[in-house]
Scaffold this active site. Structure first.
Site, short mmCIF file in Angstrom:
data_model
loop_
_atom_site.label_atom_id
_atom_site.label_comp_id
_atom_site.label_asym_id
_atom_site.label_seq_id
_atom_site.Cartn_x
_atom_site.Cartn_y
_atom_site.Cartn_z
N CYS A 10 0.82 -1.20 0.00
CA CYS A 10 0.00 0.00 0.00
C CYS A 10 0.86 1.26 0.00
O CYS A 10 2.04 1.23 0.33
CB CYS A 10 -0.90 -0.02 1.24
SG CYS A 10 -2.49 0.75 0.96
N ASP A 128 -6.14 -2.76 11.19
CA ASP A 128 -4.95 -1.94 11.34
C ASP A 128 -4.78 -1.53 12.80
O ASP A 128 -5.64 -1.76 13.64
CB ASP A 128 -5.09 -0.69 10.45
CG ASP A 128 -3.75 -0.10 10.02
OD1 ASP A 128 -2.72 -0.44 10.64
OD2 ASP A 128 -3.74 0.70 9.08
#
Length: 210
Positions: A10, A128
């Site tokens: 990412c 996350d």
């Protein structure tokens, strides 16, 4: 579960970095849009150049934070495969989405999981740390109570080439997601060697295990 875990890199900021993903076999890629607070934020025009440089088999994610319906509309037309949403997702933005949604959760908002898991457009989840993009690991045991419902179960938060094998074996996610953990030591741009090592370690973590 398949023996090989999917890998998502990412926060790409250049076409050169896209080439690293092509070279070492990443499965998914993400670019940050409409979030100027992030050093990895790119303008749509630059994002399109990055997307064009990625191998067609790599799934492409537009990474957003509380996007507006107008921003979602722009993303719909850019060639992404998924809309990844951190923070809030209001009704107008959800209604505007023409792409499958990956909803990101911080450890502080896991209570919202049940609500989003019932939405038809939600195709997966990213888990996350408390602060998105912080590069910090969280307690993976917090995920044990969550159901595996057939949607993508993606583990993020502080992963790097050194700890990703342990993470894969402990959590058994469908996919592992990394950004800061494969950046250059300067914190600017992605490291080709770290991406290579991360992908290799993630994909070999379960070999020989039941």
């Amino acid at each position: 579960m398949a023996a090989e875990t999917l890998v998502k890199i990412c926060g790409l900021t250049s076409a050169e970095e896209a080439g690293f993903l092509n070279r070492y076999g990443a499965d998914m890629a993400g670019t940050v849009l409409f979030f100027p607070k992030s050093k990895r934020n790119v303008e749509p025009e630059k994002a399109e150049l990055i997307l064009a440089a990625l191998d067609k088999k790599i799934k492409k994610c537009a990474v957003t934070v509380a996007p507006t319906a107008e921003q979602v509309g722009i993303i719909n037309r850019m060639g992404y495969d998924y809309l990844q949403v951190h923070g809030s997702l209001d009704y107008a933005a959800y209604a505007a989405a023409e792409l499958p949604v990956i909803k990101a959760f911080n450890v502080s908002d896991l209570d919202d999981f049940d609500r989003f898991s019932t939405l038809d457009k939600v195709a997966g989840y990213v888990f996350d740390a408390a602060e998105y993009g912080s590069g910090k690991v969280f307690d993976w045991k917090l995920l044990e109570k969550l159901p595996r419902d057939g949607r993508l179960f993606i583990l993020a938060g502080g992963l790097d080439p050194e700890n990703v094998s342990k993470a894969v074996r402990a959590v058994r996610p469908d996919c592992v997601d990394v950004s800061s953990g494969v950046e250059n030591d300067s914190g600017i741009g992605k490291s080709e060697e770290k991406i290579k090592a991360f992908i290799k370690n993630a994909k070999s973590a379960l070999y020989g295990q039941n």
